[in-house]
Design a protein around this motif. Structure first.
Motif, mmCIF file in Angstrom:
data_model
loop_
_atom_site.group_PDB
_atom_site.id
_atom_site.type_symbol
_atom_site.label_atom_id
_atom_site.label_comp_id
_atom_site.label_asym_id
_atom_site.label_seq_id
_atom_site.Cartn_x
_atom_site.Cartn_y
_atom_site.Cartn_z
ATOM 1 N N LYS A 167 4.349 -2.504 -0.020
ATOM 2 C CA LYS A 167 3.719 -1.597 0.949
ATOM 3 C C LYS A 167 2.229 -1.515 0.710
ATOM 4 C CE LYS A 167 4.115 2.645 3.401
ATOM 5 N NZ LYS A 167 2.714 3.000 3.287
ATOM 6 N N ARG A 168 1.829 -1.402 -0.575
ATOM 7 C CA ARG A 168 0.402 -1.345 -0.875
ATOM 8 C C ARG A 168 -0.320 -2.578 -0.378
ATOM 9 N NH1 ARG A 168 -1.722 1.701 -5.169
ATOM 10 N NH2 ARG A 168 -0.165 3.161 -5.947
ATOM 11 N N ARG B 200 -8.494 8.029 5.345
ATOM 12 C CA ARG B 200 -7.752 7.215 4.388
ATOM 13 C C ARG B 200 -7.872 7.795 2.987
ATOM 14 N NH1 ARG B 200 -9.567 1.245 2.904
ATOM 15 N NH2 ARG B 200 -8.355 1.047 0.998
ATOM 16 N N GLN C 16 0.512 -4.520 2.027
ATOM 17 C CA GLN C 16 0.422 -4.511 3.486
ATOM 18 C C GLN C 16 -0.629 -3.516 3.966
ATOM 19 O OE1 GLN C 16 4.580 -3.761 4.040
ATOM 20 N NE2 GLN C 16 5.016 -5.860 4.658
ATOM 21 N N ASP C 17 -0.644 -2.331 3.329
ATOM 22 C CA ASP C 17 -1.638 -1.329 3.735
ATOM 23 C C ASP C 17 -3.041 -1.846 3.501
ATOM 24 O OD1 ASP C 17 0.221 1.635 2.675
ATOM 25 O OD2 ASP C 17 0.278 0.409 4.494
ATOM 26 N N ALA C 18 -3.248 -2.475 2.344
ATOM 27 C CA ALA C 18 -4.584 -2.987 2.042
ATOM 28 C C ALA C 18 -4.972 -4.068 3.038
ATOM 29 C CB ALA C 18 -4.619 -3.531 0.618
ATOM 30 N N THR D 144 -4.777 9.343 0.458
ATOM 31 C CA THR D 144 -4.359 8.420 -0.603
ATOM 32 C C THR D 144 -4.031 9.219 -1.855
ATOM 33 O OG1 THR D 144 -5.860 6.764 0.279
ATOM 34 C CG2 THR D 144 -5.035 6.403 -1.935
ATOM 35 N N ASP E 241 7.151 -0.327 -3.253
ATOM 36 C CA ASP E 241 5.795 0.220 -3.210
ATOM 37 C C ASP E 241 4.755 -0.884 -3.298
ATOM 38 O OD1 ASP E 241 6.448 3.242 -5.147
ATOM 39 O OD2 ASP E 241 6.601 2.792 -3.009
ATOM 40 N N ALA F 90 -4.083 -4.306 6.013
ATOM 41 C CA ALA F 90 -4.372 -3.713 7.322
ATOM 42 C C ALA F 90 -5.808 -3.230 7.422
ATOM 43 C CB ALA F 90 -3.408 -2.557 7.582
ATOM 44 N N THR F 91 -6.447 -2.968 6.280
ATOM 45 C CA THR F 91 -7.822 -2.475 6.352
ATOM 46 C C THR F 91 -8.835 -3.600 6.472
ATOM 47 O OG1 THR F 91 -8.239 -2.558 3.991
ATOM 48 C CG2 THR F 91 -7.177 -0.572 4.833
#
Lengths: 328, 441, 286
Positions: free
Chosen positions: B432-433, A85, B435-437, A89, B429, B439-440
């Motif tokens: 998306k950020r 990751r 959603q990505d965050a 990034t 963006d 997901a973690t």
């Protein structure tokens, strides 16, 4: 301190003392243990151990308020995901880039600047030690203090712009810390201000090892001051400069304090993020200790790689007989 | 060898001095290290209980209020000592409390932030459940208790809650020919244009600290998203609704009208006269979108350290034709909770802090809007009264989105918003950020 | 000969005023911000807000009085002194003890041991912060001065050893031989000859350790500010931030506090300055 045997490559061990095998090696081992023991215990316990834990954390997906129990949870073990990751990034890659930009700028700008100033300060000047003292002062200041001072001096209506205007350079005023396009340069200027004293001191120390007789002889032969420096002094300063470069590179890779206290979080995120600030931001402030730990490990690996490469190629001659010798 | 003997003696003296200092440090270490955090293990027979209390009041009148309350509690409960400490907010929220909780040695009574953080803390079992211990206190704060409840159980009690709005300079508005405060977005844009024409900086934003700028996006999200979409985002981190992207589009359009001060990316929110609050307080900008604490902050940034007389307040204007609920507002508050390992006196202390008398003191100090209804009447600041009114008229109060979503998603969201504002990101963006965050997690 | 030397000297004079100008300019840039902080202590906050880049108008002493009469300042000063002295003593003692075998003994694993310490340079404190605090709590050192001192010593050891080892190596073997011929043990050599000779190096690492401890912020924040030590005894950098938010509107007082907090570190450095150049000389000459 005798001086006769010390002209030449710096940081060399010199000839190894003749072997004295009169002591029993058992006693010698005891002495070694006693002498290095305390430092080793403290170092391993409070540096190595926590860092080892950080490495362990980096393989887990840990929540902000995590506890030891989380390490036993198999669902949280994610192997190298944190590393993948990080390396994909853009912000982190940009931070790595920023670090290397600062490394480059330090070597190209701070180095020559420090050498020049040190050479100047090595001349016979009245009050020379006072000047050396004053130039070292920024290094002694706490980062918090330095950041505070610059934050007060650099806003659009602050001291720096006021000064520029008062000497007729009003065209050069800018929003030094708030404009993302120049923030990195502003930061580098501040870093130079803060840390160049150390470089100058180091080089001054190295200059003490350059015999005056050489320069005087050249002067008598008609060489100008500048030619003397260029052809005699600088080559003899080689080892010193290389050591400074090493410390400077490592320092630039691990840069944290000055960036954190001087630049606002937004501008930092856009323009001046470093690996260390990114690590703290993600690991502590975004509540991702596992991810932050992975970044810390990457930071360590990069520092170590640079250090090893540099030692191998640049410092090898200087350190012959010191660190890399085998028979000793 | 005379000099070497002198030198070695000097070295010896140095060593001895060092040892003495180290010994002194050890003594101090012993004295200090013995305290530690909560002392639930104290012998009950001696009835000596110490309650550690961590809060974020370090400036203004509030630290004195807490101090007084702590002392009164001690006086009323012999054998109980209350050690209260104020910490800088960011340090407290991001470093000190999480580390203390992680190490298993937390303070007894501490500031608890609603939304994602309290959910995390409850999931880890860090907090004391309060429903059975102080039911009256919980009832006294009415609906504002909701963000401090998880799964229907209460784990913290808010002492202040308010909504966000515009703090503006009535005199500058007059100067620019603005006759009434904007009630729609178009009117706000008008006001901005008029202020620019009059040579006044329309809006100050502390974008340097990230979150003040992010609040603009939150407002646009609030006005574009239905309540269901908001709740979906909060509960499941689902951000598929196009309203989330629309928020970014609206924000971009708004920024295109050039409403902010120069160099806003470097402006802090509250520190010093150059901060966004300071700019408004000293008449260098006409308005700022900020929470209910802003009057107090501004009061500290003027030369005579009083709240400016020209200060007024109006709520965020409506966006006609948008999908959001026009009576929904964005707000937040502060509250306290007890750690799961704290002594029962902690809940008593919390109830005492929330008592009407003490909350009246809080309100009278001008530090914020109290949650206890009985204390609202003690508000003196007319602007705070307006805020309280706005709160009362809200059908739904959405927590600050970064608080609601928790630190991980919140941090990613804020970063995306800053990128948008600085021109290097898109509205998509941001989503998306987030959603990505998510997901973690 | 004399004539030729004089000629050489006169050639230098040409550039000398220019050199003075450059050097003075550099000094001005170096201490400019420091002077700004110091002079700012004489201004009221309203004055600073109105004209950040201007001279005090009026000159006030209130800030200095406020800071000097605050018990928190003196307590913080004492705290910082204790931390710095203890850390410095620990660093110097443990450092020279560890550097001695590394520099002058030969044994298997010497290289590895040195590398272990040198690798510590690659770990900034920020990396280890969270696990370190957990460790300190487990050991019961949390909230105490020792919880700051011991990790500070640990993190200062790599630089210390890297500076001291070449220093100690430079001491000629002949001295050691002579000492052993006189009947001195290795320890005797260490105590009576080596230590005094390495004084410049010791002072160098001592000053670096002192300054590092004096200015340290992260470690005290994580260890002391979360403990039960009353705020009066928090070291100066922590005290600064408390002052900073408590007086966030009183920039003048913050600048006064900052100026006062700087003084001991500067004084210490002043005293040791001559030794530092000598110390680094030794390290560099090898």
């Amino acid at each position: 301190m005798t001086s006769s045997a010390t002209v030449g490559p710096a940081v060399s061990a010199g000839p190894t003392p003749a072997r004295r095998r009169t002591r029993s090696s058992a006693r010698k081992r005891v002495e070694i243990a006693i002498f290095t023991g305390p430092a080793l215990i403290v170092f391993i316990g409070f540096v190595i151990l926590p860092v080892a834990f950080a490495v362990v954390y980096s393989f887990f997906n840990l929540p902000a308020g995590f506890r030891w129990e989380h390490l036993a949870d198999p669902d949280r073990f994610i192997g190298f995901d944190n590393y993948l990751r990080a390396l994909t990034t853009p912000e982190f890659l940009k931070a790595i880039g920023n670090n290397f930009i600062i490394v480059g700028l330090s070597l190209v700008i701070q180095g020559p600047l420090a050498i020049l100033i040190a050479l100047l300060l090595n001349r016979k000047l009245r009050g020379r030690s006072v000047y050396r003292l004053l130039i070292f002062v920024p290094y002694v200041l706490a980062e918090v203090v330095a950041g505070l001072a610059w934050k007060l001096l650099l806003p659009p209506n602050g001291g720096v712009n006021a000064l520029l205007e008062s000497v007729g350079l009003g065209a050069f005023t800018a929003n030094w810390l708030a404009d993302p396009s120049i923030a990195l340069w502003t930061l580098f200027a501040i870093l130079t201000w803060k840390y160049i004293g150390f470089a100058i001191l180091l080089i001054l120390a190295g200059l003490q090892g350059v015999p005056e007789e050489l320069s005087e002889a050249a002067a008598i032969d008609g060489a100008s001051w500048w030619r003397i420096q260029w052809h005699i002094t600088l080559p003899l300063l080689g080892p010193t400069i290389r050591i400074w470069a090493f410390l400077s590179m490592i320092g630039a890779l691990q840069l944290f304090d000055m960036v954190w206290v001087t630049v606002s979080p937004s501008v930092r995120g856009i323009a001046t993020e470093t690996m260390a600030t990114y690590m703290i931001q993600q690991g502590q402030f975004a509540g991702q200790p596992g991810y932050g730990s992975a970044i810390a490990v990457i930071l360590f690996v990069i520092s170590l790689t640079v250090a090893l490469l540099y030692q191998r190629f640049a410092l090898r001659r200087d350190l012959q007989g010191a660190i890399t010798d085998r028979g000793n | 060898m005379h000099s070497s003997r002198k030198n070695s003696r000097r070295a010896g003296v140095r060593l001895a001095a060092g040892a003495a200092i180290a010994a002194g440090a050890l003594v101090l270490a012993g004295c200090a290290g013995g305290g530690g955090g909560g002392t639930a293990t104290d012998a009950p027979a001696a009835e000596q209980v110490t309650i550690t209390w961590w809060h974020n009041a370090t400036s203004g009148p509030l630290p004195a209020v807490w101090q007084e309350i702590a002392e009164e509690f001690e006086a009323a409960h012999p054998g109980v000592t209350v050690e209260q400490t104020g910490y800088q907010n960011e340090d407290l929220q991001r470093t000190l409390i999480p580390n203390a909780l992680a190490a298993g040695d937390p303070p007894d009574l501490f500031q608890v932030w609603p939304g994602g953080e309290i959910r995390d803390q409850v999931a880890n079992g860090y907090l004391m459940q309060l429903d059975d211990l102080i039911p009256d206190t919980i009832a006294s704060v009415g609906g504002s208790i909701a963000p401090w409840q998880v799964g229907g159980k209460t784990y913290g009690v808010p002492f202040t809650f308010g909504i966000e709005g515009f703090w503006y300079n009535t005199e500058l508005f007059e100067q620019a020919g603005i006759t009434s405060t904007p009630t729609t977005l178009d009117q706000l844009n008008d006001a901005v244009a008029k202020l620019r024409a009059a040579g006044i900086t329309p809006i100050a934003v502390g974008a340097g600290d990230k979150w003040p700028a992010a609040h603009w996006w939150y407002q646009f999200a609030l006005h574009n998203c239905s309540i269901e979409a908001l709740q979906e985002g909060a509960a499941d981190f689902v951000f598929d609704d196009p309203c989330w992207v629309q928020a970014g589009v609206d924000l971009q359009d708004f920024i295109a009208t050039n409403p902010f001060q120069d160099g806003f990316l470097g402006t802090p929110a509250q520190q010093g006269a150059g901060s966004s609050a300071g700019l408004v307080a000293n008449g260098q900008a006409a308005m700022e979108l900020m929470g209910h604490w802003n009057a107090g902050v501004m009061g500290g940034l003027t030369p005579d350290e009083t709240v400016p007389a020209f200060l007024g307040w109006f709520p965020f204007p409506a966006i006609p034709g948008s999908a959001g609920d026009p009576t929904a507002t964005l707000g937040g508050g502060d509250g306290f909770g007890c750690s799961a390992t704290a002594p029962p006196e902690c809940a008593e202390l919390l109830a005492f802090i929330m008592s009407p008398e003490n909350q009246k003191k809080f309100a009278a100090s001008g530090s914020g809007i109290p949650t206890v209804a009985a204390a609202v009447g003690s508000l003196e600041d007319p602007n705070l009264k307006l805020v309280a009114e706005g709160l009362a008229n809200s059908s739904y109060v959405q927590l600050w989105l970064d608080t609601e979503f928790g630190t991980t998603v919140g941090n990613a969201m804020n970063d995306g918003i800053i990128n948008l504002i600085s021109g290097s990101g898109t509205p998509e963006d941001i989503v998306k950020r987030m959603q990505d965050a998510a997901a973690t997690l | 000969m004399t004539v030729q030397l004089q000629a050489a000297g006169r050639r230098f004079d040409w550039g000398q005023p220019f050199v003075y100008f450059l050097v003075l300019l550099l000094c001005a840039v170096a201490i400019g911000p420091v002077l700004y902080v110091f002079i700012g202590g004489f201004r009221t906050t309203a004055d600073i807000n109105a004209a950040p880049g201007g001279w005090p108008d009026p000159w006030v002493l209130d800030n200095w009085v406020a800071v000097l009469s605050a018990p928190r300042f003196w307590g913080s000063l004492l705290g910082s002194v204790i931390l710095a002295v203890a850390t410095t003593a620990g660093v110097v003692i443990l450092g020279i003890m560890a550097a001695y075998p590394l520099a002058r003994y030969t044994f298997r694993g010497r290289q590895g041991l040195y590398t272990v310490f040198a690798a510590g340079l690659m770990f900034p404190l920020t990396v280890a912060a969270l696990p370190l605090t957990l460790l300190l709590r487990t050991l019961g050192l949390h909230g105490s001065y020792l919880g700051v001192i011991i990790p500070s010593i640990a993190f200062a050891l790599p630089t210390t050893i890297i500076i001291l080892v070449p220093f100690l190596r430079a001491i000629p073997g002949e001295l050691e031989e002579a000492a052993s011929l006189d009947g001195a043990s290795r320890l005797g050599f260490f105590w009576r000859i080596l230590l005094p000779l390495s004084r410049p190096g010791l002072v160098t690492v001592g000053v670096l350790a002192f300054v590092g401890s004096w200015n340290g912020y992260l470690l005290p924040l994580l260890v002391i500010s979360t403990g039960t030590l009353p705020q009066e005894f928090w070291p100066l950098p922590l005290g600064l931030t408390q002052f900073s938010t408590q007086y966030s509107q009183n920039t003048g007082a913050v600048l006064a506090y900052t100026s006062l907090a700087m003084i001991p570190a500067l004084a210490f450095f002043l005293i040791a300055e001559k030794r530092i150049v000598g110390g680094l000389t030794g390290a560099v000459k090898g």
